[in-house]
Design an enzyme around this catalytic site. Sequence first.
Site, PDB file in Angstrom:
ATOM      1  N   GLU A  40       0.834  -1.205   0.000  1.00  0.00           N
ATOM      2  CA  GLU A  40       0.000   0.000   0.000  1.00  0.00           C
ATOM      3  C   GLU A  40       0.869   1.255   0.000  1.00  0.00           C
ATOM      4  O   GLU A  40       1.808   1.380   0.784  1.00  0.00           O
ATOM      5  CB  GLU A  40      -0.903   0.071   1.231  1.00  0.00           C
ATOM      6  CG  GLU A  40      -1.786   1.318   1.161  1.00  0.00           C
ATOM      7  CD  GLU A  40      -2.513   1.661   2.457  1.00  0.00           C
ATOM      8  OE1 GLU A  40      -2.494   0.873   3.407  1.00  0.00           O
ATOM      9  OE2 GLU A  40      -3.108   2.747   2.490  1.00  0.00           O
ATOM     10  N   ASP A  87       9.750   4.943  15.068  1.00  0.00           N
ATOM     11  CA  ASP A  87       9.695   6.375  14.808  1.00  0.00           C
ATOM     12  C   ASP A  87      10.025   7.078  16.123  1.00  0.00           C
ATOM     13  O   ASP A  87       9.380   6.835  17.137  1.00  0.00           O
ATOM     14  CB  ASP A  87       8.278   6.749  14.322  1.00  0.00           C
ATOM     15  CG  ASP A  87       8.143   8.233  14.061  1.00  0.00           C
ATOM     16  OD1 ASP A  87       9.187   8.911  13.922  1.00  0.00           O
ATOM     17  OD2 ASP A  87       6.999   8.716  13.983  1.00  0.00           O
ATOM     18  N   ASP A 145      10.567  10.853  17.651  1.00  0.00           N
ATOM     19  CA  ASP A 145      10.440  12.278  17.354  1.00  0.00           C
ATOM     20  C   ASP A 145      11.037  13.101  18.481  1.00  0.00           C
ATOM     21  O   ASP A 145      10.803  12.820  19.654  1.00  0.00           O
ATOM     22  CB  ASP A 145       8.962  12.665  17.199  1.00  0.00           C
ATOM     23  CG  ASP A 145       8.385  12.078  15.931  1.00  0.00           C
ATOM     24  OD1 ASP A 145       9.154  11.909  14.963  1.00  0.00           O
ATOM     25  OD2 ASP A 145       7.170  11.774  15.913  1.00  0.00           O
TER      26      ASP A 145
END
Lengths: 472, 426
Positions: free
Chosen positions: B74, B149, B151
């Site tokens: 996807e 991830d 941040d």
Amino acid sequence: MLRTTNKKTKIEEEEIKGYNSSLYSIVYANVPTFECNLTQIEHTCLDRITLLDQIVKLKDSNPKGNSTSLDVQFFGLVTQYLGKHEHPSTKLKDELSHFMCRIAMCDSEEDKDWFINAEALLLNFRLSTNDLTTHLEQFTEFGWSKLTTQEFETYQKDLEYLVLTSNGKPIDLDINSFYKIPFEDVPKLVEHGKVVLKKGWAIVFKAYFRELIICTYRNYLEFAIEKVKQDKARFKTQYPEIAEILRGITRPTIVNSKLYGANSSHIKKEQIPELSKTFPLCMRVMHDHLISYGKLMHDGRLQYGTFLKGIGLSLDEALGFWKNAFSKRVTSSEFDKEYAYQFRHTYGQEGKGISYDPYSCEKIQRTFPSGKEQVHGCPYLWDSERLEKKLLELGIDPSKTYDIVEASKTQSRMACTKHFHFLHPNNNNLTGVINHPNFFFEQSKIYFKQIDEKNKKSKENSKNNNGDVVLD
Amino acid sequence: MDTQTKTNDNDINDEDMDDIFGDTEGSYELDNKVSLRVYYDQYFPFDLIYEWLSINSLFGHGEASQIRFFERREFSSRITKMDGTTFVTRNRSFSKLDDIKDYLKGRNPNNNSIDVAERLDIGPIYSCEPIKKSMVTDYTPLYKEIVFDIDINDYNDIRVCCSDTSLCMKCWGFLAVAAKFVEMYMKECFGFEQLLYVFSGRRGLHVWVSDQRALSLSSEARANIIKYVKYERTSVLLPILQRGFDELFLPYFEQHVLEEQDIFGNAAQYKNFLSKLPLEVRVGKKTIIHPLDQIKEKMLEIKDQATSLEKWRAISDYFKQNNLMEYVYDIVFHYTLPRFDDKVTNHIIHLLKSPFCIHPSTGKLCVPIDLKDIDQFNPTKVPLLNSILSTPKVSFNPYRASFKNYIEQMKLKSQQQISINDPTSF
């Protein structure tokens, strides 16, 4: 695997044809071959379901676990429903009923979960009275293996950690005290840091062998039942008589979601805020979040929406309720466009037309893992701090809160039940454990109805008394 | 600007969107759009992205299986039109590289209505091609890289060099030490070897683990990978955390955090630090000690004459002498343990920005980073879109070359793994 004859109804030792009890294993790793008849199948299956049901209840009534009296009761049950341990027919009955129940329980997720849970409990009981080491060898075919000497030496320090944190003794630092298994297969042990991870293997110390066996067994059953499910159509055409019998073998229906699916009593959306005060905590949390932020995520809408449906909120009322709740953020037309579809879907008005049943605790915990900031799922799986904060916020006194939080660490449903008892003091209807949010609500309803009746009675009494006074 | 979000997919609405995507702010000026189109046309390394995403195909060996694996991936993108309308397209999939290129460049080549894609997000591999989603009944996510991830704004409470989403070389250190730990953790505990580190263009770092076994992990296993290294107060550390502490976290804390984040000098930082110290602790059966007060006193005594490191050592010695090592761990881990965005890792359907995107709000190139250079990496000196177009030799080609090199390494490792797993292949 199986041939059926129609002559006998009881399984007796001398009547077992072709059954080899030496292949028997308590984790049902081998499919047995023998002859039996249809009635025998039906009887053994019904017995097994009753046995499993009793075991689940036994466990629920003693959530803390392993006392000897519990073991005695357990053995009583096994003897009652399967037969005496030393009798070879017991093994046959055990295997026959287990494999047949796999077929009977494979169709719905809820049946399957119940079955796997109950079977795991059964195994757990059996292991508690057995020497584990006699069973370990059977598991090499499930992907376990022993450490090699080289691994044992290289990982010495890590192994010491395992021994130390499991209260083992120095003598336990022995190559036979450890097994390794692919880490994906023991999620619970990994999650709680009970294993050392090395190159994709989870190394398990013997203190956790029992957990490991149970965990492996559950995975295996899950996998095996999935296979049975895929093969069921063929089974039905090949053995229609057996399939027919198995159709009658059903899970005991204490927690039947269907029961809550079509609720006859009606409630209006205006009643929800008041009612929410005695909702189970999961629903209360979502309700509060919905009201204060005007939003709820997709999974939350599903969990809370089906619950409301279960307590008798009609589709029209539901749409009104949600639209109003969302009005902080979305306009009415946006709601119709973006969200209404989901609710109509839940009520079976869209898509495949399947009406969704309210989720049971089991299903909620399985489908909606409780994330850090998310409000759906089971709040008793949150970290203790967050749970404590929420409970105090709801005005539950600190000692009771402590009680509930402590219970949540081992038994989420016990914690929920404690919360119920707190909200409904002096309640004597609920004796078991909460296992469905709608069960919680129904019990709550019964409780308040009784209080209402009591109040009415005492009012009538006092009226009569007043009347007496006037007459005087 | 008045933006409106539309989506091509009934099942997803904006809340869920926020959940699945990371940061989504930012808009595009016309100039940038033109440049972006040129970038997609001439530079974006579609060929390498294709290789990277399909080398470890789980649909068998060879080119055909690679294509099949790629087709079911996807992709998603966000397109802002000139009138400010934002379109999110999900469930896109491609069978030819040219198709992605055309898709990113957008369909209307006249200057007034370029609908060039702002970014490309990568999702999982599904049981069928995502564009055919509506035609099948069984549409489930099957495989995805393990992604992490991290941040920098999750470190805001402990950094003073920057605030909000800005990122400098000093606070980059938090992300660098996180990356080194991920490398150690993945290799030692799982045997994973194919890790790609990517600067996310503004405030974070992405890690992609592409080993075959990593691709096929369940969501539960992914969540457990994160949970396994969550630290809870203990005096006996999990071996991997102990190694991380000895080799990475403590050295980084002592050599960088103390000074660079001004733990003892800045009033707010010092207050925060003190709040991590216990008020009272029971040691032995009858003695209760008061670490917070005693340490405060100690600090007043040695005030100004000591360096940060000396002050810290005095504190950690105090705990060691009292046999309270867990409080040393508490502090060091608070300042150094990776602060993962858990849901990005846990949810297999989560989308993550592709390497080599241009970050929509900073214009920075999302560059892959070699772990051995990670300490020297300077997030403020990352090539911008304009510099790529004007000086590609300096601003783009080296990054492409290093990504290519990474993929060559991946191929070698994959072949080795195949030969280990399959004795008949050699």
